[in-house]
Design a protein around this motif. Structure first.
Motif, mmCIF file in Angstrom:
data_model
loop_
_atom_site.group_PDB
_atom_site.id
_atom_site.type_symbol
_atom_site.label_atom_id
_atom_site.label_comp_id
_atom_site.label_asym_id
_atom_site.label_seq_id
_atom_site.Cartn_x
_atom_site.Cartn_y
_atom_site.Cartn_z
ATOM 1 N N ALA A 152 -2.752 -3.756 -3.607
ATOM 2 C CA ALA A 152 -2.056 -4.458 -2.525
ATOM 3 C C ALA A 152 -0.867 -5.258 -3.043
ATOM 4 C CB ALA A 152 -3.030 -5.376 -1.798
ATOM 5 N N LEU A 153 -0.860 -5.529 -4.349
ATOM 6 C CA LEU A 153 0.194 -6.382 -4.906
ATOM 7 C C LEU A 153 1.293 -5.609 -5.619
ATOM 8 C CD1 LEU A 153 -2.008 -9.248 -6.390
ATOM 9 C CD2 LEU A 153 -0.718 -9.258 -4.251
ATOM 10 N N ILE A 154 1.029 -4.349 -5.955
ATOM 11 C CA ILE A 154 1.942 -3.642 -6.861
ATOM 12 C C ILE A 154 3.349 -3.497 -6.301
ATOM 13 C CG2 ILE A 154 1.284 -1.289 -6.121
ATOM 14 C CD1 ILE A 154 1.609 -1.507 -9.680
ATOM 15 N N HIS A 155 3.481 -3.405 -5.001
ATOM 16 C CA HIS A 155 4.826 -3.269 -4.426
ATOM 17 C C HIS A 155 5.378 -4.613 -3.971
ATOM 18 C CE1 HIS A 155 1.778 -2.740 -1.376
ATOM 19 N NE2 HIS A 155 2.633 -3.023 -0.436
ATOM 20 N N GLN A 156 4.732 -5.681 -4.420
ATOM 21 C CA GLN A 156 5.181 -7.046 -4.156
ATOM 22 C C GLN A 156 5.537 -7.295 -2.696
ATOM 23 O OE1 GLN A 156 8.250 -7.780 -7.107
ATOM 24 N NE2 GLN A 156 6.664 -8.118 -8.649
ATOM 25 N N PRO A 157 4.564 -7.127 -1.820
ATOM 26 C CA PRO A 157 4.834 -7.292 -0.393
ATOM 27 C C PRO A 157 5.047 -8.759 -0.037
ATOM 28 C CG PRO A 157 2.493 -7.059 -0.758
ATOM 29 C CD PRO A 157 3.141 -6.866 -2.093
ATOM 30 N N SER A 158 5.804 -8.999 1.024
ATOM 31 C CA SER A 158 6.020 -10.392 1.405
ATOM 32 C C SER A 158 4.887 -10.921 2.278
ATOM 33 C CB SER A 158 7.365 -10.557 2.105
ATOM 34 O OG SER A 158 7.485 -9.633 3.153
ATOM 35 N N VAL A 159 4.153 -10.010 2.913
ATOM 36 C CA VAL A 159 2.987 -10.445 3.686
ATOM 37 C C VAL A 159 1.757 -9.714 3.159
ATOM 38 C CG1 VAL A 159 1.983 -10.739 5.970
ATOM 39 C CG2 VAL A 159 4.466 -10.656 5.715
ATOM 40 N N LEU A 160 0.732 -10.500 2.845
ATOM 41 C CA LEU A 160 -0.462 -9.923 2.233
ATOM 42 C C LEU A 160 -1.650 -10.110 3.178
ATOM 43 C CD1 LEU A 160 -1.352 -8.667 -0.439
ATOM 44 C CD2 LEU A 160 -1.768 -10.972 -1.298
ATOM 45 N N PHE A 161 -2.361 -9.022 3.446
ATOM 46 C CA PHE A 161 -3.551 -9.089 4.298
ATOM 47 C C PHE A 161 -4.779 -8.794 3.449
ATOM 48 C CE2 PHE A 161 -0.141 -8.086 7.217
ATOM 49 C CZ PHE A 161 -0.403 -8.914 8.296
ATOM 50 N N LEU A 162 -5.747 -9.686 3.477
ATOM 51 C CA LEU A 162 -6.957 -9.462 2.703
ATOM 52 C C LEU A 162 -8.175 -9.619 3.609
ATOM 53 C CD1 LEU A 162 -5.090 -11.825 0.833
ATOM 54 C CD2 LEU A 162 -6.316 -10.492 -0.843
ATOM 55 N N VAL A 211 3.540 -1.011 16.265
ATOM 56 C CA VAL A 211 3.375 0.355 16.767
ATOM 57 C C VAL A 211 4.697 1.115 16.699
ATOM 58 C CG1 VAL A 211 2.741 1.780 18.748
ATOM 59 C CG2 VAL A 211 1.497 -0.347 18.287
ATOM 60 N N ARG A 212 5.756 0.514 17.256
ATOM 61 C CA ARG A 212 7.024 1.252 17.359
ATOM 62 C C ARG A 212 7.830 1.238 16.062
ATOM 63 N NH1 ARG A 212 10.022 -1.382 20.412
ATOM 64 N NH2 ARG A 212 8.564 -3.031 21.014
ATOM 65 N N GLU A 213 7.655 0.207 15.260
ATOM 66 C CA GLU A 213 8.426 0.134 14.004
ATOM 67 C C GLU A 213 7.483 0.030 12.811
ATOM 68 O OE1 GLU A 213 12.071 -2.660 15.017
ATOM 69 O OE2 GLU A 213 10.263 -3.264 16.083
ATOM 70 N N SER A 214 6.494 0.916 12.815
ATOM 71 C CA SER A 214 5.444 0.798 11.806
ATOM 72 C C SER A 214 5.992 0.971 10.383
ATOM 73 C CB SER A 214 4.340 1.820 12.078
ATOM 74 O OG SER A 214 4.865 3.120 12.030
ATOM 75 N N VAL A 215 7.052 1.769 10.229
ATOM 76 C CA VAL A 215 7.574 1.978 8.880
ATOM 77 C C VAL A 215 8.132 0.672 8.306
ATOM 78 C CG1 VAL A 215 9.282 3.210 7.506
ATOM 79 C CG2 VAL A 215 8.038 4.406 9.308
ATOM 80 N N ARG A 216 8.870 -0.052 9.132
ATOM 81 C CA ARG A 216 9.401 -1.340 8.663
ATOM 82 C C ARG A 216 8.264 -2.308 8.354
ATOM 83 N NH1 ARG A 216 13.304 -3.947 12.688
ATOM 84 N NH2 ARG A 216 13.066 -5.701 11.270
ATOM 85 N N VAL A 217 7.224 -2.257 9.172
ATOM 86 C CA VAL A 217 6.077 -3.134 8.927
ATOM 87 C C VAL A 217 5.415 -2.779 7.601
ATOM 88 C CG1 VAL A 217 3.760 -3.738 9.730
ATOM 89 C CG2 VAL A 217 5.658 -3.620 11.365
ATOM 90 N N LYS A 218 5.162 -1.460 7.412
ATOM 91 C CA LYS A 218 4.461 -1.030 6.202
ATOM 92 C C LYS A 218 5.247 -1.393 4.940
ATOM 93 C CE LYS A 218 3.486 3.265 7.865
ATOM 94 N NZ LYS A 218 2.898 4.622 7.863
ATOM 95 N N GLN A 219 6.570 -1.378 5.060
ATOM 96 C CA GLN A 219 7.415 -1.730 3.925
ATOM 97 C C GLN A 219 7.149 -3.158 3.445
ATOM 98 O OE1 GLN A 219 9.873 0.483 2.567
ATOM 99 N NE2 GLN A 219 9.807 -1.049 0.954
ATOM 100 N N ARG A 220 6.715 -4.011 4.360
ATOM 101 C CA ARG A 220 6.591 -5.432 4.044
ATOM 102 C C ARG A 220 5.205 -5.901 3.646
ATOM 103 N NH1 ARG A 220 11.481 -7.351 7.036
ATOM 104 N NH2 ARG A 220 12.075 -5.232 7.291
ATOM 105 N N ILE A 221 4.198 -5.072 3.915
ATOM 106 C CA ILE A 221 2.835 -5.602 3.808
ATOM 107 C C ILE A 221 2.056 -5.006 2.637
ATOM 108 C CG2 ILE A 221 2.702 -6.053 6.281
ATOM 109 C CD1 ILE A 221 0.973 -3.504 6.509
ATOM 110 N N GLY A 222 1.078 -5.778 2.190
ATOM 111 C CA GLY A 222 0.080 -5.277 1.250
ATOM 112 C C GLY A 222 -1.278 -5.495 1.891
ATOM 113 N N VAL A 223 -2.212 -4.572 1.651
ATOM 114 C CA VAL A 223 -3.480 -4.618 2.367
ATOM 115 C C VAL A 223 -4.666 -4.468 1.420
ATOM 116 C CG1 VAL A 223 -4.852 -3.594 4.209
ATOM 117 C CG2 VAL A 223 -2.349 -3.536 4.354
ATOM 118 N N VAL A 224 -5.606 -5.389 1.509
ATOM 119 C CA VAL A 224 -6.897 -5.206 0.844
ATOM 120 C C VAL A 224 -7.926 -4.975 1.949
ATOM 121 C CG1 VAL A 224 -8.683 -6.263 -0.576
ATOM 122 C CG2 VAL A 224 -6.282 -6.718 -1.061
ATOM 123 N N PRO A 225 -8.419 -3.730 2.073
ATOM 124 C CA PRO A 225 -9.335 -3.434 3.171
ATOM 125 C C PRO A 225 -10.713 -4.022 2.923
ATOM 126 C CG PRO A 225 -9.105 -1.524 1.770
ATOM 127 C CD PRO A 225 -8.195 -2.575 1.205
#
Ligand SMILES: Nc1ncnc2c1ncn2[C@@H]1O[C@H](COP(=O)(O)OP(=O)(O)OP(=O)(O)O)[C@@H](O)[C@H]1O
Ligand SMILES: [Mg+2]
Lengths: 340, 265
Positions: free
Chosen positions: A178-188, A98-112
């Protein structure tokens, strides 16, 4: 307890306000900001998560299992900054969602769970723009986008507009995105739903490769086989609570001994529970409406006697399902009440 | 820049990428966009700026009062629609905007980017309508393009307030209510926006004269009058810019808050 987990949630709760039809401009007036951290205020409120504590180690392939409405998507939405928790905390690599969402978003890839590609763009533009949102230069993005489209078997659809893609092709595009920015954490979220068997196997291979590269993967699925084969660890959730969390092997060992026999009757199964429980080799009996569920050693031998019991109760068996001890039998024994 | 560096990308860079996406899409749909947002004002020009004066139903000088208002309407329709319409479907059905919500910037920046894109589209619509309207109406008394700086300022401030209003509407309205938005909000705004008559004309109906002051179109139309036909009566420019700045701030603040609420459920 995992040392330095890359994902950690503490007492995560999520309550969705009950739907009052037309809760917008011309409906019930402006939606007012709800007070966070409150207990359900209205009986229509939905408690999606009820104090979830989860830890995932860096590099782990983590599976989230649970029946429909268990809270899997809600968990993923919170971890990916797309939904605000009602209370509790969630950290990705030490950053608060919540408070550091930008740093989180930088690290993740998401398949909704539901594909939501940018419909105004072509397939490859979806990837190129997504890469641009992550500050990746055009030339690097183009190379990666082509690689990903090829890897996911949609290279020939490169310049197709989204509405021209089939459902499965859109799902593959979501995985590429979800992979194009090569995230270190992937959520599918149920990534293989809608994929044909070939594409599903191909995705498994891709995920294994990413896992081998050291990426952390969190996946929800309804396919026990998929969870069993891919995941290092699994959590089984229901009603927003954690019911079990362990390696697939350990979970299988915990499955109620014996075979699961599930008999569907032509009426209420309640009367059969007592006699069935007294049969030799029967470990456990559950009923819910017309379902009679029996865990038994040497299941094959019990079937005939179960049918007899059903007969005596004046009912007929309309369907029989047999399952050896497995993730599935554990899943059903843990979440079985769900069917009521 | 290579791959999964955990360093956060400069927000300005992400902002430009978001803007590039909207420009890319707008360019591809330019014709449809122009028809959707400028056809109605142009048709109005044909009737009130060409047919009626020729028939003698309105005075010749009416066109001088009409042209600035027509520009204001084009600005309003284009800016509000280009921000609000995609947003309504995005939040209501498709959640397409999600790939932008996942961009590593604060969510409010994505809202601001939408408003900036709306300003650009308002600008294009206004620049498209101006010469066409002038062509249809023929020579317009006391029209002067000497104050181009003022025209520019009013267009920017005006489309900013309309885009911010579009943001607010786009986040508050459900897809089923789009028709209602046009009937209940946009139509009254246009008819009571001093677009078809100067604000001074409302001296005849004092209650209305002050009631319409909550309407951003009033200031845009009057500001355009001050810029394009400075010799005719119009609201002083400092009121125009002050009010537009105020309304923009108000709509933007509310709109950003509403956007965040819709984006992060
Ligand atoms: N936006 C929402 N508004 C209201 N209730 C919601 C919302 N999203 C989810 N819920 C409710 O929260 C609960 C958990 O939903 P969630 O989508 O997390 O389940 P899930 O485990 O992903 O299920 P599935 O396997 O069907 O995808 C459900 O009871 C659902 O009805
Ligand atoms: Mg789900």
């Amino acid at each position: 307890m995992i040392l330095a987990p890359i994902i950690a949630t503490r007492a995560l709760r999520k309550i969705y306000p009950g739907s009052k039809p037309g809760r917008s401009l011309f409906g019930g007036g402006l939606a007012l900001p709800g007070a966070p951290g409150m207990t359900p205020r209205s009986p229509t409120d939905v408690v999606a998560l009820e104090g979830l504590d989860l830890e995932v180690a860096a590099g782990e392939f983590f599976g989230l299992l649970g029946p429909n409405g268990a809270g899997k998507t809600t968990t993923l939405d919170i971890l990916t900054t797309r939904t605000r928790p009602t209370s509790g905390t969630a950290l990705i690599d030490g950053a608060d969602v919540v408070r550091e969402s930008v740093r989180v978003k930088q690290r993740i890839g998401v398949v909704p769970q539901r594909p939501n590609p940018d419909r105004s763009l072509t397939a490859i533009e979806n990837l190129l723009f997504h890469a641009a949102y992550f500050g990746i230069s055009k030339s690097v993005a183009l190379t990666r986008a082509r690689e990903l489209l090829a890897m996911l078997g949609i290279a020939t659809r490169e310049t197709a507009r989204v509405p021209e893609l089939s459902g499965g092709q859109q799902q593959r595009l979501m995985i590429a995105r979800a992979l194009i920015h090569q995230p270190s954490v992937l959520f599918l979220d149920e990534p293989t739903v809608g994929l044909d068997p070939q594409a599903r196997l191909a995705l498994w291979e891709i995920l294994r490769k990413l896992h081998a590269e050291g990426r952390t993967i969190v996946m929800t699925t309804h396919y026990m086989e998929e969870a069993d084969r891919l995941c290092d660890r699994l959590a089984i959730v229901d009603h927003g609570r954690l019911l079990a969390i362990d390696t697939p092997a350990n979970l299988k060992a915990r499955a109620p001994g014996g075979t699961l026999l599930e008999l569907t009757l032509d009426g209420d199964a309640g009367g059969c529970a007592g006699p069935a429980g007294h049969l030799p080799g029967v470990l456990r009996v559950e009923t819910s409406r017309e379902l009679l569920r029996v865990f038994a050693r040497r299941g094959e031998e019990v079937i005939a006697q179960l049918i007899k019991i059903v007969d005596q109760a004046g009912r007929t068996v309309t369907n029989i399902h047999l399952a050896p001890p497995s993730l599935e039998t554990l899943f059903i024994s843990l979440t079985g009440r769900k069917l009521e | 820049m290579t791959a999964a560096s955990p360093d956060v990308v400069a927000p300005g860079r992400v902002f430009l990428a978001l803007l590039r996406r909207d420009i890319h899409v707008a360019r591809r749909e330019l014709a449809a966009f122009l028809v959707r947002t400028t056809l109605q004002p142009i048709l109005f020009v044909v009737v009130f700026g060409y047919l009626l004066p020729r028939m003698g139903f309105v005075q010749k000088g009416y066109t001088s009062a009409l042209l600035p208002g027509i520009l204001g309407i084009s600005l309003a329709l284009s800016s509000i629609q280009s921000v609000a319409l995609p947003m309504v479907t995005d939040f209501g059905w498709t959640r397409e905007i999600e790939d932008r919500l996942l961009a590593p910037v604060p969510v409010y920046l994505i809202a601001i980017e939408k408003v900036v894109a709306g300003v650009l589209q308002g600008f294009i619509a206004a620049l498209f309508v101006l010469p066409i309207a002038r062509l249809i109406m023929g020579p317009i008394e006391s029209l002067s393009i000497q104050h181009f700086g003022t025209v520019f300022l009013v267009i920017v401030l005006g489309s900013a307030s309309f885009s911010a209003l579009g943001l607010l509407l786009g986040t508050m309205i459900s897809p089923q209510q789009i028709g209602l938005m046009f009937g209940v909000i946009i139509a009254p705004m246009i008819f009571f926006g001093c677009a078809y008559y100067p604000w001074r004309g409302l001296d005849a109906v004092p209650v209305m004269k002050y009631a319409v002051l909550i309407n951003p179109l009033v200031y845009v139309a009057e500001g355009m009058r001050g810029a394009l036909t400075p010799d005719l009566p119009h609201m002083p420019l400092r009121y125009v810019t002050g009010a537009l700045a105020l309304l923009t701030t108000l709509f933007l603040t509310l709109g950003m808050r509403s956007f965040e609420k819709r984006a992060i459920g």
